[in-house]
Design a protein around this motif. Structure first.
Motif, short mmCIF file in Angstrom:
data_model
loop_
_atom_site.label_atom_id
_atom_site.label_comp_id
_atom_site.label_asym_id
_atom_site.label_seq_id
_atom_site.Cartn_x
_atom_site.Cartn_y
_atom_site.Cartn_z
N ASN A 76 -15.79 10.60 -9.18
CA ASN A 76 -15.44 11.80 -8.63
C ASN A 76 -13.86 12.21 -8.66
N ASP A 77 -13.46 11.80 -9.89
CA ASP A 77 -11.98 12.41 -10.11
C ASP A 77 -11.15 11.47 -9.42
N VAL A 78 -11.41 10.35 -8.96
CA VAL A 78 -10.60 9.65 -7.95
C VAL A 78 -10.34 8.08 -8.95
N TYR A 79 -9.07 7.42 -9.01
CA TYR A 79 -8.96 6.39 -9.61
C TYR A 79 -8.98 5.33 -8.35
N LYS A 119 -7.88 2.39 -3.63
CA LYS A 119 -8.15 3.79 -3.88
C LYS A 119 -6.69 4.47 -4.15
N ASP A 120 -6.32 4.98 -5.31
CA ASP A 120 -5.10 5.79 -5.74
C ASP A 120 -5.10 7.03 -4.80
N SER A 121 -4.25 7.20 -3.78
CA SER A 121 -4.17 8.44 -3.14
C SER A 121 -3.50 9.61 -3.80
N THR A 122 -2.95 9.32 -4.89
CA THR A 122 -2.09 10.48 -5.57
C THR A 122 -3.08 11.03 -6.67
N TYR A 138 0.66 -1.04 -0.07
CA TYR A 138 -0.07 0.16 0.08
C TYR A 138 0.99 1.15 0.09
N LYS A 139 1.81 1.28 0.92
CA LYS A 139 2.79 2.36 0.98
C LYS A 139 3.67 2.44 -0.31
N LYS A 140 4.14 1.44 -0.91
CA LYS A 140 4.72 1.43 -2.17
C LYS A 140 4.17 2.22 -3.21
N PHE A 141 3.10 1.68 -3.35
CA PHE A 141 2.21 2.33 -4.81
C PHE A 141 1.25 3.27 -4.04
N GLN A 142 1.38 3.93 -2.85
CA GLN A 142 0.28 4.98 -2.51
C GLN A 142 -0.91 4.78 -3.07
N VAL A 143 -1.46 3.64 -2.36
CA VAL A 143 -2.91 3.20 -2.58
C VAL A 143 -3.69 2.81 -1.18
N ILE A 144 -4.89 3.19 -1.13
CA ILE A 144 -5.59 3.06 0.30
C ILE A 144 -6.51 1.78 0.09
#
Length: 407
Positions: free
Chosen positions: A109-112, A126-129, A69-75
């Motif tokens: 809502n503009d989030v991937y 959820k892509d946090s970036t 999760y941390k590596k790919f910045q996803v939640i």
């Protein structure tokens, strides 16, 4: 066609085409950049999904998943209702199946979101970036390009403005305004042209003044002795000598009058004074100027009124009738006049050259032994000043000179 348009118009066309090219280039760049952005996202989510699917095969611990999760910045999305809402309402961008499992990419809502599925695992990430496409740099680049483009256009227009002014002054000069002077002091090509133009105007004005002075002095000096000579000729007893001398002096007086008319017509202050007049009045004045036997002229006149300089038109008509009688075998002329045209005809051989040849000053047939060839030049000038047109035709053994008054 290109060589017939003005420099200013040509510059405008070039800059318009350049602006369109810039706009099309930026539009193509935006389209290409969007495709590149989408491909980059696709590669990112493919990499994330395949990493998670590969990890799921080895039954990862919570710490292992947390590291991913941390590596790919996803939640990870834990709530089932939230997952169902995303699946139901989001835009599904892609779905991929391979031997490791299945993954889908959503945009909501503009989030991937990446939905990864494998036997025993069902994870929504959820892509946090922020990966939304931004045109900020492109808009800034386009704005800078546009301002640079407009700045160069304005500089070029200012540089060409003196040339536009020069063109207007050349036109004014050609229309008779000889009191023009260009105040362009630059040392560039336009400045050189302006300087040469001023020098040319000075030379032309000096020559014109010299010509006017010469003409006026010559006419003044000749007028007095001719008048005296005509009085002296009246005292001769020999009728033949008296008539011969009177005819010669009368011709010399006519030539001086022609030169005076030419001097007036070519003067920079040439003006015609139009007034409403009947053609019959002008015709009567023409006969007074000619002092010929009316029997030599057959007139078919439908009288009409028009705006005309009475004296100038009488001079023009006199010259046409005088030529018709002088160069006709039977020494007769016919004049037909109506509101549309004034036509003078006479018997004779057709002209050897085009009419334009004879309307130049001092042009005449080689066989002519008298006159300076100014008659038709005066006629053409007077007719043009009135906005009419001088025409010629040869038909049925007769020469026709026509003043066409239809505008």
């Amino acid at each position: 066609m290109i060589k017939n348009i003005s420099i200013s118009t040509f510059v405008n066309i070039i800059f318009t085409l350049a602006f369109i090219s810039i706009f099309i280039t930026f539009a193509m760049f935006i389209n290409y950049d969007k495709q590149k952005h989408e491909l980059s996202l696709q590669n990112r989510y493919e990499l994330i999904a395949e990493n998670f699917l590969s990890t799921f095969q080895s039954h990862p611990t919570f710490e292992t998943l947390l590291a991913l999760y941390k590596k790919f910045q996803v939640i990870p999305i834990e709530e089932r209702e939230e997952k169902l809402e995303i699946i139901k309402n989001a835009q599904e961008l892609t779905i991929t199946q391979n031997f490791l499992g299945t993954y889908r990419v959503y945009k909501y809502n503009d989030v991937y979101y990446i939905y990864v599925q494998q036997f025993g695992y069902n994870v929504m990430l959820k892509d946090s970036t922020n990966h939304n496409y931004s045109m900020a740099f492109i808009v800034i680049g386009f704005t800078i390009s546009l301002f640079t483009f407009l700045f160069l256009y304005e500089i070029l227009k200012r540089k060409l403005h003196p040339l536009k002014v020069l063109n207007k002054q050349l036109i004014a000069f050609s229309n008779g305004n000889k009191d023009i002077k260009l105040n362009y002091t630059s040392n560039d090509e336009i400045g050189t042209i302006a300087k040469s133009f001023n020098e040319a105007i000075n030379i032309i004005n000096n020559q014109s003044k010299s010509k006017d002075l010469f003409m006026r002095n010559m006419m003044h000096e000749l007028k007095t002795p001719i008048t005296k000579a005509m009085f002296i000729a009246e005292t001769l007893n020999d009728d033949n000598k008296r008539e011969t001398l009177q005819r010669a002096f009368k011709r010399m007086d006519d030539i001086i009058k022609e030169l005076a008319t030419v001097e007036k017509l070519t003067s920079k202050n040439t003006m015609i004074f139009k007034e409403e007049s009947s053609f019959f009045k002008i015709y009567t004045k023409t006969l007074d100027l000619m002092m010929v036997n009316p029997e030599n002229i057959a007139a078919k006149i439908r009288d009409f009124k028009f705006e005309v300089d009475t004296y100038m038109m009488s001079i023009a008509l006199k010259n046409l009738i005088d030529n018709a009688i002088k160069f006709s075998p039977n020494k007769k002329a016919i004049i037909n006049a109506s509101k549309e045209k004034i036509e003078i005809s006479s018997l004779g051989e057709p002209l050897s050259h085009e009419l334009s040849y004879y309307t130049e000053a001092f042009s005449q047939e080689e066989k002519r032994s008298d006159g300076f060839g100014l008659g038709l030049y005066i006629v053409k000038t007077v007719v043009n000043l009135h906005g009419f047109k001088l025409e010629y035709k040869y038909e049925g053994g007769r020469n026709y000179f026509i003043i066409n008054m239809m505008k």
